[in-house]
Structure formats: structure tokens, C-alpha cells
Write a protein that holds these residues in place. Sequence first.
Motif, short mmCIF file in Angstrom:
data_model
loop_
_atom_site.label_atom_id
_atom_site.label_comp_id
_atom_site.label_asym_id
_atom_site.label_seq_id
_atom_site.Cartn_x
_atom_site.Cartn_y
_atom_site.Cartn_z
N ARG A 142 0.79 -1.07 -0.22
CA ARG A 142 0.04 -0.01 -0.06
C ARG A 142 1.03 1.49 -0.07
NH1 ARG A 142 -2.66 -3.52 -0.88
NH2 ARG A 142 -5.22 -4.34 -0.40
N ARG A 143 0.70 2.37 -0.77
CA ARG A 143 1.12 3.53 -1.02
C ARG A 143 1.08 4.44 0.28
NH1 ARG A 143 -0.14 6.35 -6.20
NH2 ARG A 143 -1.96 7.15 -5.14
N ILE A 144 1.61 5.27 0.77
CA ILE A 144 2.15 6.16 1.97
C ILE A 144 1.42 7.17 0.85
CG2 ILE A 144 2.90 7.78 3.51
CD1 ILE A 144 4.50 5.09 4.31
N THR A 159 -3.78 5.52 3.70
CA THR A 159 -3.26 4.99 2.42
C THR A 159 -4.23 5.53 2.01
OG1 THR A 159 -2.80 3.60 0.16
CG2 THR A 159 -3.90 3.01 2.31
N ALA A 160 -5.07 6.43 0.48
CA ALA A 160 -6.52 6.36 -0.40
C ALA A 160 -6.12 5.30 -1.17
CB ALA A 160 -6.33 7.32 -0.97
N PHE A 166 -7.33 5.11 5.49
CA PHE A 166 -6.73 4.29 5.89
C PHE A 166 -5.65 4.31 6.76
CE2 PHE A 166 -10.38 2.80 2.93
CZ PHE A 166 -10.54 1.32 3.70
N GLN A 167 -5.40 3.73 7.94
CA GLN A 167 -4.14 3.42 8.80
C GLN A 167 -2.88 2.58 7.95
OE1 GLN A 167 -3.80 3.46 13.19
NE2 GLN A 167 -2.19 5.05 12.99
N LEU A 168 -1.76 2.65 7.87
CA LEU A 168 -0.94 1.82 7.92
C LEU A 168 -0.19 1.15 9.31
CD1 LEU A 168 0.27 3.28 3.92
CD2 LEU A 168 -0.95 1.53 4.56
N LEU A 194 -9.68 1.77 9.26
CA LEU A 194 -10.37 3.16 8.80
C LEU A 194 -9.57 4.62 9.36
CD1 LEU A 194 -12.71 4.47 6.38
CD2 LEU A 194 -14.15 4.17 8.33
N LEU A 195 -9.67 5.68 8.75
CA LEU A 195 -9.34 7.26 9.39
C LEU A 195 -10.97 7.53 10.15
CD1 LEU A 195 -7.82 9.78 10.76
CD2 LEU A 195 -7.90 10.64 7.95
N PRO A 196 -10.93 7.28 11.24
CA PRO A 196 -12.45 8.50 11.96
C PRO A 196 -12.52 9.70 11.69
CG PRO A 196 -11.07 6.77 13.62
CD PRO A 196 -10.21 7.03 12.24
#
Length: 741
Positions: A142-144, A159-160, A166-168, A194-196
Motif C-alpha cells: 500500500r502506498r503512503i 493510504t487512499a 486507511f491507516q498503515l 479506517l481513519l475516523p
Amino acid sequence: MMQSGWTVGAGYSRRSVQAVLAALLVGGCNESASSRGPSGSAAAPPDSVEARFANVATPTAYVGDSSCASCHAAAAASYAQHSMARSFHAWTPDSRVEQAMAEALRNAPTGYAYRVVDSAGSLWQVETRPGDAARPAHELRRRIDYVMGSGRLARTYFTAENGRLFQLPLTWYADHGWDFSPGYEVNNARFSRLLPDRCIACHSSYPVPAPHLEGKYPVLRPGIGCERCHGPGAAHVQARRAAPQGASVAGDSAFDPTIVNPRRLPLERRLDVCEQCHVHTSVAVLRPGRHAFDFTPARQLAAQYAYYKNGGDIDLVSHADRLRQSACFRATAASKAPLECASCHNPHAPPPTRATRNQPCLACHTPASLASRFPVAASKRAHAAQSDCVSCHMPVVKERTVPHGTFSDHWIRVPGAAAVATPSTSVTAGPIDPYFERDRSGAEAPLYRAMGTVVFASLAANGKLFDDAASALQPLLADNTTHPQAFFLLGVAHESRGRAADAVAAFERARALGDERPELLRALARAKLQLGDDDEARDLYVQALAQQPALAWIRAEYADALHRNGDLAGAAREYRAALAEQPSLAAASFNLGLVLLAQRQTAPAAEALLEAVRQEPAYGTALAALVAVEGSDKKVRRAAAFPSPVAAVQPAPAATAFGVQVAAPDRVHFTNTPPQGYVLVSTPDGALQLAVPTNGGGTVTWDLRTGAGRVLAPGLYRAELQWRGAPSPAPSTWFAVLRTP
């Protein structure tokens, strides 16, 4: 920084936990914060402090930092160097501070290893797991895309995926380098955390949220901007542009009612400005009419949230709270220049140096007074003007929830004078303690405590706490007409304990009070399915998706419902739509493969199943346990093993391993089970379908019926062994049911 992760027991759905958190931390209002202004539709009228400022008392738009900088260039340039201004931004090679990894980090419970690699000017986090004779090697990358954190302490990454963040798994710690993100070493969320909204609300200045959809933002501003502390700026900008040319901008000597100047606020409201982001409790419950993005300076933070910490815990939950316990704060609180957050943390200036951070102390504790107070030479030298007051009187302590994290304890005291601070909030019996006084003794304190207990129970996967919370909520809501969210949580508590009829009643009461959020409709649909009301459940899913078509995981559940009722074409359509929005939904990809197998579309079925196993290697065990069931949801006529279309990637289970085998004509065997335990059968999101007792252990036979008496619906399932003394993680395997006409 993200808080530590949570685990979900077999009796409660992981997605349901996310639903609880979304309901509480987003609330019922999802309009654009930038277009709607700071006030929610059900917000209380402004109090006397709020009414002084036009940008708080009436709906006002946000304008962004560039509008501020056009007049306040010096303050804007200085603030740009502050850590808060760099709290969230897109990752670019120019802003890179991370070093290369020497070797991969391995997550012991799962066997996955993680490393960071450079590729084509981007930075990627790569997940691997070595292969063996039973399974192929695995790799996902997954790309940063985004960075959260200024880097002074740490930088964590997102990552998008089709715009959703979403957190890595790996975080860069300034004093250590690469290590697992908070919580990942305990409960490895891989790439699915998931980013809340609650996190981005404090790391980015008022993004524009997508309605009813956490983690995806049509407008995402970098960093914490000016309007975080001053409130929305449209009224101020309009007034300044309308002023005659050459007219002075109101400064500290003149009151400007168009925008909040925190200096004009009472002390506690000034502390609220800081605490809107610097309170770290385990539970946060939104008040009615509030949402994650509508707090503005001048408001009472207690009118926005009910905060709860772990019961009996006197650890740090807020720097401001620790400061309140200090003698320095108490002695100056009523003065014109109290010791407060901004005394040491000027947001318009770079962080103080070791020398300059003593200045607030020396304002009261002058060198002359210290010299007369400490006649002993050693003490006199320790209290010289050039000494570092902070390092001694605000000692650095370890942050429990952040690996390699430390902070200065803001309880200012004489070293060794006391072991711990006196808690500023009373410690009460129970799993959670309220942070604000109104939630300890106010009229609605019992209601909010019970609501908070549901959330805490979901985080702890504690069935008894769900029962306790439901027992407390039920009588409190007997005549309630103002808290649909409380009824929603009551339904969640009932659903978690398998009381579908009680859950439906609570969810329908929430709906009658005006709650029409997709999460509520989805929860009601799930409960209806448990009661056999399939048609109504499908209608509820349709209504939920009409509000937000991008809710991919709800769409996948809708596809499950269609699949269950034999609408294979409709199920395939909805699975594909869900995967187009969120390709990482591995269970949806696997279930799409099952639908295509049932339609005898072998090649596309194999492609979907391969993609599912690529995303989640554990699903490979289900390819060796495909159970073809002839019949309906009421009767199994015949069960048979179904040959996998991708046999090359299915693991060969060991003879002594826990597994699933077809036992013709209409049964399934669970093999190698322990005595006096249970086989828990759950959906991929953790929703328990039934518990099969193992009795004497060994081979256990099951008739493919759920706890509700219906034949298990087609789809992917996890079987997990539980018994007294079971290891963690417990032995588990995957299997799949393929329904044939």
C-alpha cells in the motif's frame, strides 16, 4: 496520534463496533461543515459567551488559512513553523524524514511481516508472509499517501483507496525509527483501520466530510489552521473587506465581535479550545445535535461531548486536566494572568527553547526569591536563573498507548512531595468514569453513562457489560423522546447478545424519533434478517444505500441478503459495485466467487476467489472446505464437497488440525475439537451465527442450521474453537457454503 486498537469477540460484529463508534463520534448530522457553519441543526441557542462572537452565534463559513494570511502575514508565517500546522498533510519526497528499514518487522500473532520500500518516487508499506508446502507466499503493498503527525514525536501514515483513508501498520517514531502503529502489535488491523472523523477533526482544520461516510473527504485541508482556535472566519473577512480602505484591524486593544479571540474568553473556555483535541479518554459520546466537526471556540466542550475514562484510572487524560491539579494553576486562576496552556505554548510562535520555556516560571519564581528560599548551595545552583524548571517539576513520563512516546506531565509539583496527583474528577465504581461534572451529577448523567458503557463494551468485547448497559438504559428511556442515539445503542446492546426482537424494537424507536442514518437502517436490517423478515431487511438496505451509495461494506451486506434469497444476478451486481468502491473488501470478493460458481461461471469465479485470497490469505482454507448445499433455508436435502476452481492455492490441512469436512448426506464434521468447548461459527465481520458444543471432543457433527433454526446462508464463514484455557489466538479455520438449487 491514533489510539490503540480494539478487539472484537465472536459474539459481536466488527462492523457493528465501527457502527457504534460512527454513531457516537459522527452523530446524526453529516452536512458539510464548511457550508453549514458551526452549529448543528439541533444545537442549543448560544450562551452569553458564545453570543458575543458573530462567527459562533450564527452559522458562518470557513475560509481557510490563505484568507487569514493576507492580513496577518507575520502570525501566519510564524504559525506555519508550529507542530500543529504540520499535523496532517500529503506525503511528498520533499517532506520525507523517514530512513530506510534495515529489516522487516514481524507481527508474531499473525505471522505477517512489514517493511517500507521506495518505488518510483513513492514510499510503500509492504506486507509479506512466507509460503510453505501448504500455502503460497503472500505479498500486499500500500502506498503512503498521507502523514499524520508533525514528526516531533512520530509520523503515522494513511493510504487512499478510492479516496477513503486507511491507516498503515508502521509508524515512524522520531527517537526510534520504524515500529508498529499504536495497537497493531496487539491487534494487527493490517490495512483495514479506517481513519475516523474524530481523528481527522483534530489533525486537519475542518475537512468537508462525505455524508454518512467516515474516512472520505471531498475537501481535506492540511494541518490545523487558524480557524481551529478562532472559529470560522467568513464574517471577519467580510467585515474587513467592507471596511474603508486604511481602516485599522481590531487588535488586542479593541473587541472585534466578528471572530473569536481566545484572550477574550473566560479561562475555562480558553482551556476548552485546547482540550477540544487534547483530551484522551477511552469513550466519547456526542451530545444531541452535535457532530465531529462542529465544535468552535467560545463554546463549552462539555456541551459537545461526554467523555469517559477507564473506571478507577487516574492516569493522564488531558494535559489541561493535569495543569488544573497544580498549585501554580490554582494560585493564579483568579488573576488577570493565570498560568494556562498558552502561557507556555504560544500557537503563534515556534516551540520554546530550553532557555525560554522557563520564562513563565520566572514571572513568579524570580531568581531573587529562589535565592532567598534555598540557602543550601546545591539547591541554590539547581534553582539558578538558567536552570531548566520543566525537566524537574514537569517530569517526562511514558505514554502508554503510543510506542516510544513520552510527554511532559503537566501536573507541576515538587519532586518527591507526592506520589500521584489528586484526581480532578472523582473516581466512581463501574467500568467508566465521567470527565465532566455534568456527567457525574447532572440530570442526564445516568443516561450518558449507560450510553458510554455500550461503547466501552463494544471496545472490550464484553458481553456482561452489554447486559449491564441494556439493563440501565431500558428504564431510563421509558418516556424519552429526545435521544434517538440512546435507543440505537440500546439496540446494539441487545443485538450483541442475540436478542434480535428487542434490538428491532429499540432500533425502530430510534427511527420513530427521527434517526434515519444509514447505520441505523443497516442495524435494523441485520436484526430483521435474524427474525426472518428478509423482504423488509432488503428494503432497509436499499434505503440506507440511497443516502450514501459509497457505503461499500453495507452494499456488500445487501448483496449477502440477495445471495441468501437466491437472487444470484442481483447479488453479483451488488458485490461488484461494492468492490468497485472499496476493492480491499476480501470477503465480498470471495462471496462474489461463490455466486459465480453457483451460476457455473467457473473462470470469473476463480478470478474473484484468487483476488480474495490475495487480499486475505487465511481465506485459502475455505477453498478446501467448499460445502455445496441443495435445498432451501428451511431444509438441507443434500450436502457435498465442491471442488475448488483454484486448487493450486488451497492449503492442505494437517491431519491433526481443526477443520471442516462434509459428512454426507446432509451434515458437516468439525474435526479435532477439544472436549467441553464450543465451535463458534461467524461471518467474516465477526457476527456470531451459532455455537456448537463439542461435548467429548474429537469429531463433532453439525446439521448446518444456525441458532435461529435456519439453514446457514450461502457465503464465507469462520469456525473458531473456544474452551477454558484456549490460547490466543484460538484455533480457527474458514469454510464456505455454496447454495445450489
